[in-house]
Design an enzyme around this catalytic site. Structure first.
Site, PDB file in Angstrom:
ATOM      1  N   GLU A 196       1.666  -2.762   1.953  1.00 51.64           N
ATOM      2  CA  GLU A 196       1.606  -1.278   1.670  1.00 51.64           C
ATOM      3  C   GLU A 196       2.043  -0.673   0.311  1.00 51.64           C
ATOM      4  OE1 GLU A 196       3.795   0.394   5.897  1.00 51.64           O
ATOM      5  OE2 GLU A 196       5.145  -0.068   4.453  1.00 51.64           O
ATOM      6  N   CYS A 197       1.033  -0.004   0.104  1.00 50.51           N
ATOM      7  CA  CYS A 197       1.004   0.740  -1.037  1.00 50.51           C
ATOM      8  C   CYS A 197       1.299  -0.314  -2.242  1.00 50.51           C
ATOM      9  CB  CYS A 197       1.774   1.894  -1.370  1.00 50.51           C
ATOM     10  SG  CYS A 197       1.900   3.154  -2.672  1.00 50.51           S
ATOM     11  N   GLY A 198       2.303  -0.307  -2.888  1.00 45.47           N
ATOM     12  CA  GLY A 198       2.517  -1.230  -4.249  1.00 45.47           C
ATOM     13  C   GLY A 198       2.122  -2.698  -3.559  1.00 45.47           C
TER      14      GLY A 198
END
Length: 436
Positions: A327-329
């Site tokens: 997720e994201c990073g």
């Protein structure tokens, strides 16, 4: 019976978090059990709440969650003496289009739970106008009740007196006034506050905030203003399917952004979670059946991640036979490369073709509704997932099969579709809930 109160303000940056932490710690110091919640999608504040109260805090969100989910989450406050919900942005600030049970505004939660609102007002560079603002917020929506006001950053006793008189004339209770006090300022960076677990002195800072607020705010009057609250049993719990039976979860300073209620829901559904630290060059547990890389700050640790050979090779070996999701990073680390703010390109794990850069930052912020075009751990094709995206990275390349069709809260299609390659998947949004 618990007493419920919502802490809100006309805008961001006024002092909601500091006041929430100070009240929570001050009442805890008096022997009360205090439970906090965060209204909205901010995933940093709950850790501060936990540091102040000794009890886990979770997010409640009217755009992403239905009333049953919110009731289930808030039910953890049943055994508390005081329950505080910290708002986000301004009291009525949400998105333009209604979500599952509201627009994401703090006012939705206040009305839904029947809790009055304690406003934090910063009257800097104004005087009587502060009363007009408070009165406008009080009268804007019939279902939202105002308990009173705490003034923050007052310039002088004379300034305080002028503002107090105006608020009293408007029939608005003033519970206290806080002079400027730099010692209780929480440090910030590009995604908000520096995380609680990264601040060795966080306990002392909260203690000082509690002492300062107790000196300037009538804690007894604030407590009397809270609503007696009898939680109603939730018809159902979280609608969450764990991504696996045994989840290897990346967890350190670079991988820390995951909603607490998601982890609790996974465990409640019977999943086992084992953590590992990529920054310590650890690989996921070989006995796990899925690996999950949350968001966080990989851009601040890109060199360390690139040099963590055991982590990178272990993750690639894991992904040969079992699903890996970021997720994201975490999604960025699953990609081929990440360029940091200094323009240095760092090789990542290469499980996906995604390449991102922080050299030319651009903020991406908002709710996301994703319809899965391919499966991801815990969710099948066609699932509708609600989440929130907040990052400053720029996509250089996103060549893999799109994972989902993603819309923002207005219904507009966005380019951050997520990706899938083999058993690796990733999204830029952080998962909050699945539509029932």
């Amino acid at each position: 019976m618990p007493a419920g109160l919502v802490i809100s303000a006309p805008a961001s940056g006024v002092g909601k978090t500091t006041l929430t932490l100070a009240l929570a710690r001050a009442w805890r110091n008096r022997g009360l059990n205090v439970q906090c919640f965060k209204s909205g999608p901010d995933y940093i504040d709950p850790a501060f709440h936990a540091a102040a109260t000794g009890r886990a805090s979770v997010n409640v969100d009217s755009w992403a969650m239905d009333r049953g989910t919110i009731a289930h989450l808030v039910g953890r406050g049943t055994d508390a003496d005081v329950v505080l919900a910290e708002g986000s942005m301004g009291l009525f600030d949400g998105v333009a289009a209604r979500g599952v049970s509201g627009t994401g505004a703090t006012a939705d939660i206040a009305e839904m739970l029947g809790w009055p609102v304690l406003l934090v007002i910063d009257p800097s560079r104004q005087a009587q106008t502060a009363a007009a603002i408070a009165a406008g917020l009080r009268d804007y929506r019939a279902g939202v009740r105002l308990a009173g006001v705490v003034l923050n950053r007052v310039a002088s006793p004379r300034h305080e007196d002028v503002v107090r008189r105006a608020l009293n004339d408007a029939g608005i209770a003033v519970f206290g006034a806080l002079p400027r006090h730099a010692e209780i300022s929480l440090p910030k960076r590009h995604l908000g506050l520096v995380q609680a677990e990264e601040q060795a002195e966080i306990g002392k800072l909260i203690d000082e905030a509690a002492r300062f607020v107790a000196e300037h705010v009538d804690l007894d009057a604030v407590l009397r203003s809270a609503a007696s609250w009898s939680p109603q049993p939730a018809a159902s719990g979280m609608n969450v399917t764990p991504p696996g039976q045994h989840i290897a979860l990346a967890r350190d300073a670079a991988f820390s952004f995951i909603y607490p209620h998601m982890l609790e829901a996974w465990r409640a559904a019977g999943a086992e979670i084992s953590t590992f630290s990529p920054l310590a060059d650890e690989a996921p547990d070989a006995s796990a059946d899925v690996c999950w890389l949350p968001g966080g700050y990989p851009e601040l640790h890109a060199g360390t991640i690139a040099a963590s050979a055991r982590f990178r090779s272990g993750l690639r070996a894991f992904a040969d036979t079992r699903p890996v999701h970021g997720e994201c990073g975490g999604y960025m680390v699953l990609g081929t490369a990440l360029t940091d703010a200094d323009g240095i390109r760092h090789e990542m794990t290469g499980l996906l073709g995604l390449e991102t850069s922080f050299a030319k930052r651009r903020m991406h912020l908002g709710y996301r509704l994703a319809a899965l075009a391919a499966p991801m751990p815990g969710h099948q094709v066609g699932a509708r997932l609600r989440g929130h995206e907040f990052h400053y990275s720029t996509i250089i390349a996103q060549p893999d099969t799109p994972l989902a069709v993603v819309h923002d809260a207005t219904g507009a299609v966005i380019a951050e579709t997520g990706s899938r390659r083999g058993l690796a998947t990733g999204t830029f949004f952080h998962l909050i809930a699945e539509d029932r």
